[in-house]
Design a protein around this motif. Structure first.
Motif, PDB file in Angstrom:
ATOM      1  N   TRP A   1      -6.298   9.028  -2.874  1.00  0.00           N
ATOM      2  CA  TRP A   1      -7.024   8.422  -1.741  1.00  0.00           C
ATOM      3  C   TRP A   1      -6.682   9.140  -0.432  1.00  0.00           C
ATOM      4  O   TRP A   1      -7.547   9.413   0.396  1.00  0.00           O
ATOM      5  CB  TRP A   1      -6.676   6.934  -1.651  1.00  0.00           C
ATOM      6  CG  TRP A   1      -7.236   6.228  -0.441  1.00  0.00           C
ATOM      7  CD1 TRP A   1      -6.548   5.870   0.673  1.00  0.00           C
ATOM      8  CD2 TRP A   1      -8.593   5.814  -0.235  1.00  0.00           C
ATOM      9  NE1 TRP A   1      -7.388   5.237   1.565  1.00  0.00           N
ATOM     10  CE2 TRP A   1      -8.643   5.195   1.042  1.00  0.00           C
ATOM     11  CE3 TRP A   1      -9.769   5.897  -0.975  1.00  0.00           C
ATOM     12  CZ2 TRP A   1      -9.820   4.657   1.568  1.00  0.00           C
ATOM     13  CZ3 TRP A   1     -10.937   5.364  -0.445  1.00  0.00           C
ATOM     14  CH2 TRP A   1     -10.957   4.752   0.813  1.00  0.00           C
ATOM     15  N   ARG A   2      -5.413   9.451  -0.231  1.00  0.00           N
ATOM     16  CA  ARG A   2      -4.996  10.156   1.002  1.00  0.00           C
ATOM     17  C   ARG A   2      -5.614  11.547   1.065  1.00  0.00           C
ATOM     18  O   ARG A   2      -6.103  11.980   2.115  1.00  0.00           O
ATOM     19  CB  ARG A   2      -3.473  10.224   1.068  1.00  0.00           C
ATOM     20  CG  ARG A   2      -2.910   9.668   2.371  1.00  0.00           C
ATOM     21  CD  ARG A   2      -2.790  10.689   3.473  1.00  0.00           C
ATOM     22  NE  ARG A   2      -1.767  11.643   3.169  1.00  0.00           N
ATOM     23  CZ  ARG A   2      -0.500  11.517   3.523  1.00  0.00           C
ATOM     24  NH1 ARG A   2      -0.093  10.460   4.194  1.00  0.00           N
ATOM     25  NH2 ARG A   2       0.352  12.458   3.212  1.00  0.00           N
TER      26      ARG A   2
ATOM     27  N   GLY B   1       0.834  -1.190   0.000  1.00  0.00           N
ATOM     28  CA  GLY B   1       0.000   0.000   0.000  1.00  0.00           C
ATOM     29  C   GLY B   1       0.864   1.232   0.000  1.00  0.00           C
ATOM     30  O   GLY B   1       2.066   1.171  -0.313  1.00  0.00           O
ATOM     31  N   SER B   2       0.233   2.358   0.331  1.00  0.00           N
ATOM     32  CA  SER B   2       1.008   3.598   0.461  1.00  0.00           C
ATOM     33  C   SER B   2       0.230   4.571   1.330  1.00  0.00           C
ATOM     34  O   SER B   2      -0.996   4.527   1.390  1.00  0.00           O
ATOM     35  CB  SER B   2       1.269   4.226  -0.906  1.00  0.00           C
ATOM     36  OG  SER B   2       0.072   4.763  -1.425  1.00  0.00           O
ATOM     37  N   ASP B   3       0.984   5.423   2.008  1.00  0.00           N
ATOM     38  CA  ASP B   3       0.373   6.464   2.830  1.00  0.00           C
ATOM     39  C   ASP B   3       0.705   7.782   2.130  1.00  0.00           C
ATOM     40  O   ASP B   3       1.565   8.530   2.571  1.00  0.00           O
ATOM     41  CB  ASP B   3       0.977   6.390   4.243  1.00  0.00           C
ATOM     42  CG  ASP B   3       0.082   7.059   5.272  1.00  0.00           C
ATOM     43  OD1 ASP B   3      -0.830   7.812   4.876  1.00  0.00           O
ATOM     44  OD2 ASP B   3       0.310   6.823   6.482  1.00  0.00           O
TER      45      ASP B   3
ATOM     46  N   LEU C   1      -5.301  -0.684   8.529  1.00  0.00           N
ATOM     47  CA  LEU C   1      -6.593  -1.391   8.630  1.00  0.00           C
ATOM     48  C   LEU C   1      -7.757  -0.400   8.584  1.00  0.00           C
ATOM     49  O   LEU C   1      -8.816  -0.702   8.032  1.00  0.00           O
ATOM     50  CB  LEU C   1      -6.645  -2.232   9.913  1.00  0.00           C
ATOM     51  CG  LEU C   1      -5.803  -3.515   9.853  1.00  0.00           C
ATOM     52  CD1 LEU C   1      -5.672  -4.138  11.238  1.00  0.00           C
ATOM     53  CD2 LEU C   1      -6.415  -4.529   8.884  1.00  0.00           C
ATOM     54  N   THR C   2      -7.560   0.798   9.148  1.00  0.00           N
ATOM     55  CA  THR C   2      -8.614   1.821   9.070  1.00  0.00           C
ATOM     56  C   THR C   2      -8.826   2.228   7.605  1.00  0.00           C
ATOM     57  O   THR C   2      -9.967   2.373   7.147  1.00  0.00           O
ATOM     58  CB  THR C   2      -8.235   3.047   9.920  1.00  0.00           C
ATOM     59  OG1 THR C   2      -7.946   2.579  11.241  1.00  0.00           O
ATOM     60  CG2 THR C   2      -9.350   4.074   9.984  1.00  0.00           C
ATOM     61  N   GLY C   3      -7.733   2.379   6.863  1.00  0.00           N
ATOM     62  CA  GLY C   3      -7.836   2.692   5.436  1.00  0.00           C
ATOM     63  C   GLY C   3      -8.516   1.564   4.677  1.00  0.00           C
ATOM     64  O   GLY C   3      -9.373   1.803   3.818  1.00  0.00           O
TER      65      GLY C   3
ATOM     66  N   LEU D   1      -6.312   8.855   4.759  1.00  0.00           N
ATOM     67  CA  LEU D   1      -5.869   7.524   5.198  1.00  0.00           C
ATOM     68  C   LEU D   1      -4.897   6.880   4.216  1.00  0.00           C
ATOM     69  O   LEU D   1      -4.877   7.231   3.033  1.00  0.00           O
ATOM     70  CB  LEU D   1      -7.098   6.610   5.338  1.00  0.00           C
ATOM     71  CG  LEU D   1      -8.069   6.993   6.454  1.00  0.00           C
ATOM     72  CD1 LEU D   1      -9.369   6.218   6.305  1.00  0.00           C
ATOM     73  CD2 LEU D   1      -7.436   6.723   7.818  1.00  0.00           C
ATOM     74  N   PRO D   2      -4.134   5.898   4.701  1.00  0.00           N
ATOM     75  CA  PRO D   2      -3.326   5.116   3.760  1.00  0.00           C
ATOM     76  C   PRO D   2      -4.232   4.232   2.913  1.00  0.00           C
ATOM     77  O   PRO D   2      -5.355   3.914   3.315  1.00  0.00           O
ATOM     78  CB  PRO D   2      -2.441   4.255   4.669  1.00  0.00           C
ATOM     79  CG  PRO D   2      -2.957   4.371   6.043  1.00  0.00           C
ATOM     80  CD  PRO D   2      -3.982   5.453   6.098  1.00  0.00           C
TER      81      PRO D   2
END
Ligand SMILES: C=C(O[C@@H]1C=C(C(=O)O)C=C[C@H]1O)C(=O)O
Length: 282
Positions: A174-175, A78-80, A253-255, A180-181
């Motif tokens: 998305w961020r 993924g990515s943040d 996990l929140t993302g 969120l990540p």
């Protein structure tokens, strides 16, 4: 002599998973798994068909089969912020595309769904979608935008701007949208396998977390080694590996849950249970 069979483990053949391969190689863990390298779509089919025991698969495919799978904690792709390799490539601004057509690369499940969420829900733009082979020039011959992932997308990131094209990074988008990540791929285990062989799954999980730690320490070395065989130089690859977020902790996990909720609202996946996703307890 042991009658145990090595766990059949999948590996994404894109550059994004090269740091994990490096770690498995350097730690010696490769000897303990039967590794199959393939695209995320092929790995998903093999996992669901019972031909693999543990594999990295697209988040969307996990959500579609969540009842039969358990997630490995601590590891994901993924990515943040910027991911560099999940992109929309387009000649005109996305907000000017109303009534147009968007080509979705067939190697992606999560990136292409995120692109659709962004275009319709965030930008309020109505377009037609077509699924095609992930080949940017060909996609743009018949569409106003191309959504691609992996090495093809990473290449477009550097090449497309030279041709006057804009590259919209879906990790960044998305961020900006959610704060969120984004989690694009997760490591899933067939539930039945995890119940029968908890010790083996625990060992594989530990091999992955050790590999990641090892690779983080040797990222420049891994990038230099990979660059000998790739169309990217060592500095570009090191920057790419640093942009990727291989962790799956509370923030990721929140993302993941936020993406799952949006995907379920669109009817693309069943809703994730309130206490989901089900994580393997090492
Ligand atoms: C970051 C990436 O994540 C990926 C994106 C996927 C998808 O969109 O379905 C699947 C697996 C991952 O390889 C990438 O491919 O570059």
């Amino acid at each position: 002599m042991s009658d145990l069979r090595r766990p059949r483990v999948g590996h994404i053949e894109f550059l994004n998973c090269m740091p994990i391969y490096w770690g498995l190689m350097r730690s010696g863990a490769l000897i303990d798994v039967e590794l199959t390298r393939d695209t995320p779509v092929a790995l998903n089919d093999a996992l669901v068909a019972g031909e693999l025991d543990i594999a990295p698969i697209s988040l969307v495919e996990y959500l579609r089969h969540a009842d039969d799978l358990v997630l490995l904690p601590d590891v994901a792709v993924g990515s943040d912020g910027p991911v560099l390799s999940v992109n929309i490539v387009h000649p005109r601004p996305l907000s000017d595309m109303d009534g147009g057509r968007v080509a979705l690369g067939s190697s992606s499940r999560t990136g292409v769904l995120l692109a659709q969420m962004l275009i319709s829900e965030r930008l309020g733009v109505d377009v037609e979608y077509v699924r095609t082979e992930p080949d940017v020039p060909r996609m743009l011959r018949n569409a106003d935008a191309a959504v691609v992932i992996g090495d093809v997308a990473l290449r477009a990131k550097y090449e497309a701007p030279k041709q006057g094209l804009t590259v919209t990074d879906l990790g960044t988008a998305w961020r900006d949208w959610t704060g969120l990540p984004m989690v694009f791929a997760v490591w899933a285990v067939r539930r039945e396998y995890a119940e029968r062989h908890p010790g083996v799954v625990k060992d594989v999980h530990q091999a992955f977390t050790r590999s990641l730690a090892l690779c983080r320490d040797e990222l420049d070395e891994a990038a230099a080694a990979a660059s000998r065989w790739e169309p990217f130089d060592a500095a570009t690859l090191a920057g790419y590996f640093r942009a990727l977020d291989f962790s799956l902790g509370e923030r990721q996990l929140t993302g993941l849950r936020a993406f799952a909720a949006k995907a379920a609202e669109r009817g693309e996946v069943p809703p994730l249970p309130a206490d989901g996703p089900l994580l393997f307890q090492p």
